[in-house]
Write an enzyme that holds these catalytic residues in place. Structure first.
Site, short mmCIF file in Angstrom:
data_model
loop_
_atom_site.label_atom_id
_atom_site.label_comp_id
_atom_site.label_asym_id
_atom_site.label_seq_id
_atom_site.Cartn_x
_atom_site.Cartn_y
_atom_site.Cartn_z
N TYR A 19 0.80 -1.24 0.06
CA TYR A 19 -0.66 -0.12 0.28
C TYR A 19 1.13 1.13 -0.06
O TYR A 19 0.92 2.38 -0.48
CB TYR A 19 -0.68 -0.03 0.82
CG TYR A 19 -2.04 0.69 0.64
CD1 TYR A 19 -2.66 0.55 -0.45
CD2 TYR A 19 -3.09 1.67 2.37
CE1 TYR A 19 -4.16 1.35 -0.55
CE2 TYR A 19 -4.10 2.62 1.99
CZ TYR A 19 -4.31 2.11 0.31
OH TYR A 19 -5.85 2.60 0.45
N LYS A 48 -3.48 7.60 3.46
CA LYS A 48 -4.85 7.69 4.27
C LYS A 48 -4.55 8.30 5.56
O LYS A 48 -5.63 8.62 5.64
CB LYS A 48 -5.67 5.91 4.05
CG LYS A 48 -5.42 5.27 2.62
CD LYS A 48 -6.99 6.93 2.06
CE LYS A 48 -7.65 5.77 0.80
NZ LYS A 48 -8.48 6.98 0.66
N1 NAD Z 1 -11.35 -0.94 -3.07
C1 NAD Z 1 -10.80 -1.16 -2.10
O1 NAD Z 1 -11.18 -2.21 -1.69
C2 NAD Z 1 -11.06 -0.10 -0.39
C3 NAD Z 1 -10.70 -0.18 0.46
C4 NAD Z 1 -10.94 1.10 1.46
C5 NAD Z 1 -11.22 2.33 0.85
N2 NAD Z 1 -10.89 2.43 -0.62
C6 NAD Z 1 -10.85 4.23 -1.25
O2 NAD Z 1 -12.63 4.18 -1.25
C7 NAD Z 1 -12.77 5.54 -2.29
C8 NAD Z 1 -13.35 4.79 -3.58
O3 NAD Z 1 -12.89 4.15 -4.21
P1 NAD Z 1 -13.01 2.51 -5.16
O4 NAD Z 1 -12.43 1.63 -4.78
O5 NAD Z 1 -14.73 2.95 -4.99
O6 NAD Z 1 -12.22 2.57 -6.15
P2 NAD Z 1 -12.99 3.62 -7.32
O7 NAD Z 1 -11.88 3.35 -8.61
O8 NAD Z 1 -14.21 3.01 -8.11
O9 NAD Z 1 -13.17 5.26 -7.24
C9 NAD Z 1 -11.86 6.30 -6.90
C10 NAD Z 1 -12.03 7.35 -8.10
O10 NAD Z 1 -11.49 8.49 -8.03
C11 NAD Z 1 -11.78 9.30 -8.22
N3 NAD Z 1 -10.72 10.13 -8.93
C12 NAD Z 1 -9.59 9.62 -9.17
N4 NAD Z 1 -8.58 11.11 -9.20
C13 NAD Z 1 -9.84 12.13 -9.04
C14 NAD Z 1 -9.15 13.23 -9.59
N5 NAD Z 1 -8.12 13.87 -9.43
N6 NAD Z 1 -10.24 13.99 -9.70
C15 NAD Z 1 -12.15 13.27 -9.20
N7 NAD Z 1 -12.39 12.43 -9.07
C16 NAD Z 1 -10.99 11.42 -9.45
C17 NAD Z 1 -12.32 8.10 -9.79
O11 NAD Z 1 -12.66 8.90 -11.40
C18 NAD Z 1 -12.88 7.29 -9.52
O12 NAD Z 1 -14.20 7.61 -9.81
C19 NAD Z 1 -11.14 5.69 -1.86
O13 NAD Z 1 -10.99 6.74 -1.48
C20 NAD Z 1 -10.24 4.17 -1.68
O14 NAD Z 1 -8.71 4.66 -1.32
C21 NAD Z 1 -11.21 1.77 -1.48
#
Ligand code: NAD
Length: 255
Positions: free
Chosen positions: A154, A161
């Site tokens: 990570y 984060k």
């Molecule tokens: N998937 C996992 O395992 C997980 C676990 C814990 C937390 N998260 C967090 O959840 C959140 C959503 O991620 P996800 O897993 O749904 O993936 P995802 O890829 O579906 O979503 C990530 C989003 O970030 C957007 N993004 C990236 N750069 C950007 C910018 N400059 N301006 C505006 N938007 C931007 C992308 O367009 C995308 O819609 C993130 O913060 C991620 O770190 C994910």
């Protein structure tokens, strides 16, 4: 109108596919009485196509959280669809490949800066951009991946984060006087585009599915989305600066 979020107006960022955590949040929010405005980044036509899969059509506003013009115009663009906001969902994360997958010691500052800009600083800048539309009782909710530990692969996203978790506490501190809450959901691993971009992400997957006390589904975004809805609702009126783990209980056990 009935449901947990009856009558609430939400700005939901971060939809890119129907596996996005934000898509589940938007869907559940609509099913629970909320009016949703989406923001999209980059591939707007794709986001608009995905938005059509929601129970109700939702408008999509273009927002790159590193673009100051997009942020400056956000409140006016949102006002074209709703007369105010009760909640903001920050579901955004990005780090260049050099920052992930074991690259911690070699990633250059320019790449780390991008990760921090998009994944950490944007929590504050998005909230401030939408603040003119918010009133007491409003809520900002973001997504983290438990940053109290250093995880293999990570790397700088973990640092981003940790910063996000701190930024949420500072937002809670600074917006508390206006009656606005800031809370995060710490989700376990879910198979989204963002997750798939992390080399070695499968290491998390095995650990969670084997060890989470409640078990863990890598493809079910609904538990994390439900927690977001709860934090956006009126049922956490005195909770701010908090992190709710939605990880099958993984954070609570020793390895
Ligand atoms: N998937 C996992 O395992 C997980 C676990 C814990 C937390 N998260 C967090 O959840 C959140 C959503 O991620 P996800 O897993 O749904 O993936 P995802 O890829 O579906 O979503 C990530 C989003 O970030 C957007 N993004 C990236 N750069 C950007 C910018 N400059 N301006 C505006 N938007 C931007 C992308 O367009 C995308 O819609 C993130 O913060 C991620 O770190 C994910």
């Amino acid at each position: 109108m009935s449901g947990l979020l009856a009558g609430k107006r939400l700005l939901v960022t971060g939809v890119i596919t129907d596996a996005s955590i934000a898509f589940s949040v938007a869907k559940l929010a609509q099913e629970n009485g909320a009016q949703v405005v989406l923001t999209g980044y980059g591939r707007l036509s794709l986001v608009e196509r995905i938005a059509k899969r929601l129970p109700e059509p939702a408008p999509v506003i273009e927002v790159d959280v590193t673009n100051t013009e997009h942020l400056a115009g956000l409140a006016d663009r949102v006002r074209e669809h709703v007369d105010g906001l009760d909640g903001i969902v920050h579901s955004i994360g990005f780090a260049p490949q050099s920052c992930l997958g074991g690259g911690f010691l070699d990633a250059p500052w320019e790449d780390v800066a991008t990760a921090l800009h998009v994944s950490t600083f944007s929590y504050k800048s998005l909230a401030m951009a939408a603040l003119p539309l918010m009133s007491p009782g409003g809520a900002v909710v973001g997504l983290t991946f438990d940053a109290t530990k250093a995880w293999p692969v990570y790397d700088w996203m973990g640092v981003a984060k940790a910063g996000l978790e701190s930024a949420s506490r500072y937002l809670a501190l600074h917006l508390g006087k206006q009656g606005i809450r800031s809370n995060l959901v710490a989700a376990g691993p879910l198979r989204t585009i963002a997750a798939k971009s992390i080399p070695g992400f499968d290491e998390f997957e095995g650990a969670w599915t084997e060890r989470a006390p409640l078990g863990w589904s890598l493809t079910d975004q609904e538990p994390a989305a439900r927690a977001c809805l709860a934090l956006l609702s009126d049922w956490f009126p005195a909770t701010t600066g908090e992190i709710v783990h939605v990880d099958g209980g993984y954070h609570a056990i020793g390895s």
